[in-house]
Design a protein around this motif. Sequence first.
Motif, PDB file in Angstrom:
ATOM      1  N   UNK A 253     -32.110  61.719 -11.769  1.00 26.52           N
ATOM      2  CA  UNK A 253     -31.417  60.881 -10.801  1.00 26.52           C
ATOM      3  C   UNK A 253     -32.044  59.495 -10.836  1.00 26.52           C
ATOM      4  N   UNK A 254     -31.267  58.503 -11.262  1.00 28.33           N
ATOM      5  CA  UNK A 254     -31.779  57.137 -11.379  1.00 28.33           C
ATOM      6  C   UNK A 254     -31.481  56.349 -10.109  1.00 28.33           C
ATOM      7  N   UNK A 371     -42.921  55.114 -14.760  1.00 31.12           N
ATOM      8  CA  UNK A 371     -43.220  54.700 -13.391  1.00 31.12           C
ATOM      9  C   UNK A 371     -42.950  55.832 -12.411  1.00 31.12           C
ATOM     10  N   UNK A 372     -41.902  56.614 -12.639  1.00 36.06           N
ATOM     11  CA  UNK A 372     -41.605  57.735 -11.757  1.00 36.06           C
ATOM     12  C   UNK A 372     -42.752  58.725 -11.719  1.00 36.06           C
ATOM     13  N   UNK A 378     -49.267  59.251  -7.407  1.00 32.98           N
ATOM     14  CA  UNK A 378     -49.844  58.560  -6.237  1.00 32.98           C
ATOM     15  C   UNK A 378     -49.530  59.309  -4.955  1.00 32.98           C
ATOM     16  N   UNK A 379     -48.275  59.749  -4.820  1.00 36.08           N
ATOM     17  CA  UNK A 379     -47.880  60.462  -3.604  1.00 36.08           C
ATOM     18  C   UNK A 379     -48.657  61.761  -3.460  1.00 36.08           C
ATOM     19  N   UNK A 397     -49.717  51.087 -13.977  1.00 38.68           N
ATOM     20  CA  UNK A 397     -50.580  51.770 -14.954  1.00 38.68           C
ATOM     21  C   UNK A 397     -52.014  51.240 -14.959  1.00 38.68           C
ATOM     22  N   UNK A 398     -52.416  50.552 -13.877  1.00 37.13           N
ATOM     23  CA  UNK A 398     -53.791  50.078 -13.736  1.00 37.13           C
ATOM     24  C   UNK A 398     -54.411  50.710 -12.496  1.00 37.13           C
ATOM     25  N   UNK A 399     -55.670  51.147 -12.577  1.00 35.33           N
ATOM     26  CA  UNK A 399     -56.296  51.772 -11.406  1.00 35.33           C
ATOM     27  C   UNK A 399     -56.511  50.761 -10.279  1.00 35.33           C
TER      28      UNK A 399
END
Length: 520
Positions: A253-254, A371-372, A378-379, A397-399
């Motif tokens: 699902x986009x 990114x997804x 993260x969640x 993509x960076x800490x």
Amino acid sequence: MDSFSQWVDQLSNEQGRQALLGMLRGVEREALRIDKDGYLATDPHPQALGSALTHSRITTDYSEALLEFITPVETNIDKLLEGLTKTHAYTVQNLDGQQLWPVSMPCYVGDTKDIPIAQYGSSNVGKMKTLYRQGLTYRYGALMQIISGVHFNFSVSQTLWDTLYEQSDKSLSRCDFVSERYFGMIRNYRRLVWVLPYLFGASPALCGSFIKNRPSDLPFEKTGKGTLYLPYATSLRMSDLGYTNKEQEKLSISYNSLSEYLAGMHEAIKMPSAKFAEIGVKVDGQYRQLNDYVLQIENEFYSPIRAKRVSLKNEKPSQSLARAGVEYIEVRALDVNPFSPIGIEASQIRFLDLFLLYCLLSPSAASDDTESQEIAANLKSVVLEGRKPGLMLSKNEQPISLQSWLSDLMAELKPLAVLLDGKPEGEYQLALMTWERAVDQPEATISGQIMQQIFEQETDHGYWVMGLAKQYEEQMKAYPLAQTDIDEYMAEAKSSISAQKELEKSGGDFDQFLKSYMES
């Protein structure tokens, strides 16, 4: 492309301020009915509350015991919360001694077979709503379906849309422009969704009976007689213990545009599931589920945010969006706040206003699978260990540390809070200050406050919640509802029951009704 700070500057006049303040909001709060001993209520939906099928403000979700309170749409926060409080008060005053469970994770449940599925009468639409829930039982079990949440519906004023559209290149129609900007808002929300369980997550602990014999690889610690918790958790409701559907992982699902979203949803509701096919649809003449696709209907798709439009009669959600575009968004990442008798309070709503306007007015690039995956990681980190000192997340993509990222966000929201208040130390600034404390003090989050109280009182989670349930019952019983309010609720209860009876007169073959609905 204009930055968020540039938009705040452009709107920093009285006309812009009023355009921003024209936000429309609605709240849907779920709450289990329980008996005096804290067990799930097993009796039918109270007659005094009307028909759960047709009542506009008091309905049920999965279970007959899972009440859902729906507010009218309001521009004024105080009026919104006052209306929600009145609905709670009228309900509690008509529960015959039952109480409302004031947290997201369920009360003590013995046998899951005792969890009553919501009943909506003998009309075809009522039967279909109950059957859909029957399907959820077969697919995921009943226990997962009695987790409560708060949904926050949000849209901005037409005046603000006029301003934003005038500043655009007008390559899209106004309707398409609005939908495009709402989907940009959704993408930014998804990137920052971890902020909400960090600040407002309210399920760091639960009753051990919820786990029962289900396998879990979460490293639970135990306190009291049966409280399970994770030391730094914020929202177990949003973890794999909560609303999960492994079958949905195959869906694509986009959120990059309305057309892509609708195409993905159309594919999803027609995607076969070998796992759900094993359940069977109609077995020995009895339905078990609506169909054996990955999604029975669109509502089964779980997402922490949804694009919405008020539907016409017999219109499906995607059909509404295809007809006229996005009208509002629904935030679905909120736990029930146990420190409020109505599950949410004003400073949360003001923070949500700031947060969602930030997501709307900030640039929003298209999202991809990489990114997804970052968003999901993260969640997961925040719901399971969001209060852990030095917790690291990933941004582009960076800490980056949670503390640093959240601190930067709070700083960006301050000028907007000042603009909305129109004066020093107004309510938006105070709300932001309230939640900004949690950046450096994880114990100031709702989950942190919960664990502090449980440990300080040396009590079990269930006993702590029961104390709140009793306290809120007394508050709501003492709430001074005006006779005009009581008459209004009684009139709607009566008219909703009549409306259900009218629907039941129409009859018709259910098999044909279901076939037509699925083919439409």
